[in-house]
Design a protein around this motif. Sequence first.
Motif, PDB file in Angstrom:
ATOM      1  N   PHE A  87     -12.237 -15.941  28.558  1.00 24.52           N
ATOM      2  CA  PHE A  87     -11.928 -17.090  27.707  1.00 24.52           C
ATOM      3  C   PHE A  87     -12.882 -18.269  27.928  1.00 24.52           C
ATOM      4  CE2 PHE A  87      -7.827 -14.832  28.032  1.00 24.52           C
ATOM      5  CZ  PHE A  87      -7.679 -14.535  26.683  1.00 24.52           C
ATOM      6  N   LYS A  88     -13.445 -18.366  29.095  1.00 22.90           N
ATOM      7  CA  LYS A  88     -14.412 -19.436  29.347  1.00 22.90           C
ATOM      8  C   LYS A  88     -15.659 -19.227  28.480  1.00 22.90           C
ATOM      9  CE  LYS A  88     -16.936 -21.848  32.992  1.00 22.90           C
ATOM     10  NZ  LYS A  88     -17.215 -21.942  34.453  1.00 22.90           N
ATOM     11  N   LYS A  89     -16.154 -17.986  28.454  1.00 26.24           N
ATOM     12  CA  LYS A  89     -17.318 -17.679  27.630  1.00 26.24           C
ATOM     13  C   LYS A  89     -16.964 -17.792  26.149  1.00 26.24           C
ATOM     14  CE  LYS A  89     -20.981 -14.229  27.111  1.00 26.24           C
ATOM     15  NZ  LYS A  89     -21.445 -12.873  27.504  1.00 26.24           N
ATOM     16  N   LEU A  90     -15.732 -17.435  25.807  1.00 29.45           N
ATOM     17  CA  LEU A  90     -15.268 -17.549  24.425  1.00 29.45           C
ATOM     18  C   LEU A  90     -15.349 -18.996  23.949  1.00 29.45           C
ATOM     19  CD1 LEU A  90     -12.115 -15.787  22.971  1.00 29.45           C
ATOM     20  CD2 LEU A  90     -12.659 -18.131  22.362  1.00 29.45           C
ATOM     21  N   ARG A  91     -14.882 -19.918  24.782  1.00 26.93           N
ATOM     22  CA  ARG A  91     -14.909 -21.344  24.392  1.00 26.93           C
ATOM     23  C   ARG A  91     -16.342 -21.859  24.288  1.00 26.93           C
ATOM     24  NH1 ARG A  91     -10.257 -21.322  27.678  1.00 26.93           N
ATOM     25  NH2 ARG A  91     -11.457 -21.859  29.536  1.00 26.93           N
ATOM     26  N   ARG A  92     -17.212 -21.400  25.176  1.00 30.67           N
ATOM     27  CA  ARG A  92     -18.630 -21.781  25.071  1.00 30.67           C
ATOM     28  C   ARG A  92     -19.222 -21.278  23.750  1.00 30.67           C
ATOM     29  NH1 ARG A  92     -21.788 -19.160  29.451  1.00 30.67           N
ATOM     30  NH2 ARG A  92     -23.533 -20.235  28.453  1.00 30.67           N
ATOM     31  N   SER A  93     -18.849 -20.053  23.370  1.00 27.68           N
ATOM     32  CA  SER A  93     -19.319 -19.478  22.102  1.00 27.68           C
ATOM     33  C   SER A  93     -18.805 -20.287  20.923  1.00 27.68           C
ATOM     34  CB  SER A  93     -18.853 -18.021  21.971  1.00 27.68           C
ATOM     35  OG  SER A  93     -19.316 -17.233  23.032  1.00 27.68           O
ATOM     36  N   LEU A  94     -17.542 -20.685  20.994  1.00 29.11           N
ATOM     37  CA  LEU A  94     -16.931 -21.458  19.916  1.00 29.11           C
ATOM     38  C   LEU A  94     -17.623 -22.807  19.753  1.00 29.11           C
ATOM     39  CD1 LEU A  94     -14.672 -21.998  17.838  1.00 29.11           C
ATOM     40  CD2 LEU A  94     -13.261 -22.823  19.737  1.00 29.11           C
ATOM     41  N   SER A  95     -17.830 -23.510  20.854  1.00 29.06           N
ATOM     42  CA  SER A  95     -18.461 -24.821  20.821  1.00 29.06           C
ATOM     43  C   SER A  95     -19.873 -24.742  20.241  1.00 29.06           C
ATOM     44  CB  SER A  95     -18.511 -25.419  22.228  1.00 29.06           C
ATOM     45  OG  SER A  95     -19.208 -26.644  22.235  1.00 29.06           O
ATOM     46  N   ALA A  96     -20.646 -23.777  20.718  1.00 29.23           N
ATOM     47  CA  ALA A  96     -22.018 -23.623  20.235  1.00 29.23           C
ATOM     48  C   ALA A  96     -22.032 -23.210  18.759  1.00 29.23           C
ATOM     49  CB  ALA A  96     -22.754 -22.583  21.081  1.00 29.23           C
ATOM     50  N   SER A  97     -21.058 -22.406  18.329  1.00 31.03           N
ATOM     51  CA  SER A  97     -20.972 -21.985  16.924  1.00 31.03           C
ATOM     52  C   SER A  97     -20.762 -23.178  16.006  1.00 31.03           C
ATOM     53  CB  SER A  97     -19.824 -20.984  16.735  1.00 31.03           C
ATOM     54  OG  SER A  97     -20.042 -19.800  17.450  1.00 31.03           O
ATOM     55  N   PHE A 229     -24.568 -29.608  25.292  1.00 28.93           N
ATOM     56  CA  PHE A 229     -25.719 -28.854  24.794  1.00 28.93           C
ATOM     57  C   PHE A 229     -25.919 -27.590  25.633  1.00 28.93           C
ATOM     58  CE2 PHE A 229     -30.365 -28.127  24.761  1.00 28.93           C
ATOM     59  CZ  PHE A 229     -30.554 -27.969  23.398  1.00 28.93           C
ATOM     60  N   ASP A 230     -25.974 -26.414  24.963  1.00 30.79           N
ATOM     61  CA  ASP A 230     -26.031 -25.139  25.679  1.00 30.79           C
ATOM     62  C   ASP A 230     -27.073 -24.225  25.022  1.00 30.79           C
ATOM     63  OD1 ASP A 230     -25.592 -22.820  27.084  1.00 30.79           O
ATOM     64  OD2 ASP A 230     -23.415 -22.836  26.862  1.00 30.79           O
ATOM     65  N   PRO A 231     -28.357 -24.434  25.300  1.00 26.28           N
ATOM     66  CA  PRO A 231     -29.411 -23.652  24.646  1.00 26.28           C
ATOM     67  C   PRO A 231     -29.305 -22.148  24.879  1.00 26.28           C
ATOM     68  CG  PRO A 231     -30.297 -24.942  26.472  1.00 26.28           C
ATOM     69  CD  PRO A 231     -28.910 -25.411  26.248  1.00 26.28           C
ATOM     70  N   GLN A 232     -28.795 -21.755  26.036  1.00 24.30           N
ATOM     71  CA  GLN A 232     -28.649 -20.329  26.328  1.00 24.30           C
ATOM     72  C   GLN A 232     -27.652 -19.680  25.355  1.00 24.30           C
ATOM     73  OE1 GLN A 232     -27.195 -19.399  30.252  1.00 24.30           O
ATOM     74  NE2 GLN A 232     -27.549 -17.200  30.013  1.00 24.30           N
ATOM     75  N   MET A 233     -26.541 -20.360  25.130  1.00 28.92           N
ATOM     76  CA  MET A 233     -25.535 -19.829  24.217  1.00 28.92           C
ATOM     77  C   MET A 233     -26.028 -19.862  22.775  1.00 28.92           C
ATOM     78  SD  MET A 233     -22.735 -18.298  23.765  1.00 28.92           S
ATOM     79  CE  MET A 233     -22.069 -18.328  25.443  1.00 28.92           C
TER      80      MET A 233
END
Length: 464
Positions: A87-97, A229-233
């Motif tokens: 879920f942590k990675k999921l939220r990072r994906s959501l934010s970057a999306s 800001f998450d350039p990797q994601m």
Amino acid sequence: MSGTVDFTKGKTPKLIIGFFFPLLVTNMLQQLYSFADTAIVGKGLGDNSLAAVGNMSTLTFLIIGFSIGLSNGFSILIAQNFGEKNFKKLRRSLSASIQLALLIIVFLTIFSMIFLKPIMIMLQTDSSIMDESLLYGRIIFGGLFATIAYNLSSGILRSLGDSKTPLKAIITSSILNIALDIIFIFFFKTGVEGAAIATIISQIGSSFICINKLRKIDFLKLSKEEIKFDPQMYGILLKNGTPMALMNSITAIGCMAIQYFVNGLGVAYTSAYSACSKYLNLFMQPSNTAGYTMSAYASQNYGAKKFDRIKEGMKSCLVISFAAYVLLGSVMIIIPSQLASVLLNGSEQIAIAAQYLPICGAFLIFVNCLFVVRSCVQGMGFPLIPMISGIAEMVLRISVIVLFISSVGFRTTAYADCCAWIGALAINVFAFIRVYRRESSKQENIENTEDNEYTAKHLKLKKI
């Protein structure tokens, strides 16, 4: 996790059917209110106005299809994270999306506004419908923010197994759209701009409902750390979403080539082709929905490394697609003139449309299966293969239309579509077999290694 569905557990057919039908109603309503747009414009403003609106369909597919492809790519990554329970990675994906979607809105709006007229000229748009086409297009592309907001939010909900909220959104949107169409066109006498404004307002309503639902899901609530800001994601999301976006755009270019040749035949053919396209999009919805279902199902189970369940899901979705072919393909073959007369007024236009519909009805099974297999390959995290199949679709469409339009005539447009479906399906079937065997074999080796390590450790403990 209220409102979400975990596809990694439970009986596959039951899960597929439970997700499929609310989503089918959603997609059918979405097509029906587009269909209602067409019918109201055609009957209320005439065949020329219908041609003006229909003439925008390929360009709309190019621009909006690009954004839908990106959104679907982002959603697949979210579904894989959900299946993995990360879920942590999921939220990072959501934010970057969300952040990327804002940039996409700005870019596509500017791009479409600048190149709208040059593309209309390039497509040989008849001077009698040019002004209406441009007016309709500028309003539609000016409201891209609403379209992209809905596509992204509904795609995320589907990736989490929620097909009911998008249904509620589209029911509201459909009622609003049709009501506004009637008010603007028949009462306010606004012309094609009324249909465009009605579409944008209804999409704002549907996106609001989906976004509001996402805000209520606890594990999606973002912390300040996750908003940064998450350039990797960004890179991961774009790697997954860009090939899918390009696939849609490449396919749209092939359709634009057909539109170019159709426009060259005259306004009557443009009107007829517009009506045929509406029917084809409507009748493809059951299999298109099966594809969306397969994408969400395959993504979650790929994240959980449950490959046998992916195969089970594929079988269930293909059964749905075959049933849709038997029912809807038959309608296109048996009563093409009656279908055409619902949207068109002129006898010439109806006769032209009746040439196209039976051919596509006979070959509908190929595009039905294409939706399912292609979506499964995408859901398993291999978006480059569908993009390659999109290139094949474009090449086949353009080749057939260029080689045979002068001798065969308007029917060539149908043959071009059918050849494109068959070619793309062959590529995706081959890719699925290769990917499935490789990934399941890889997972089996991992499990065997873990079992051997456990056995060795257990024997060692016994000796001690």
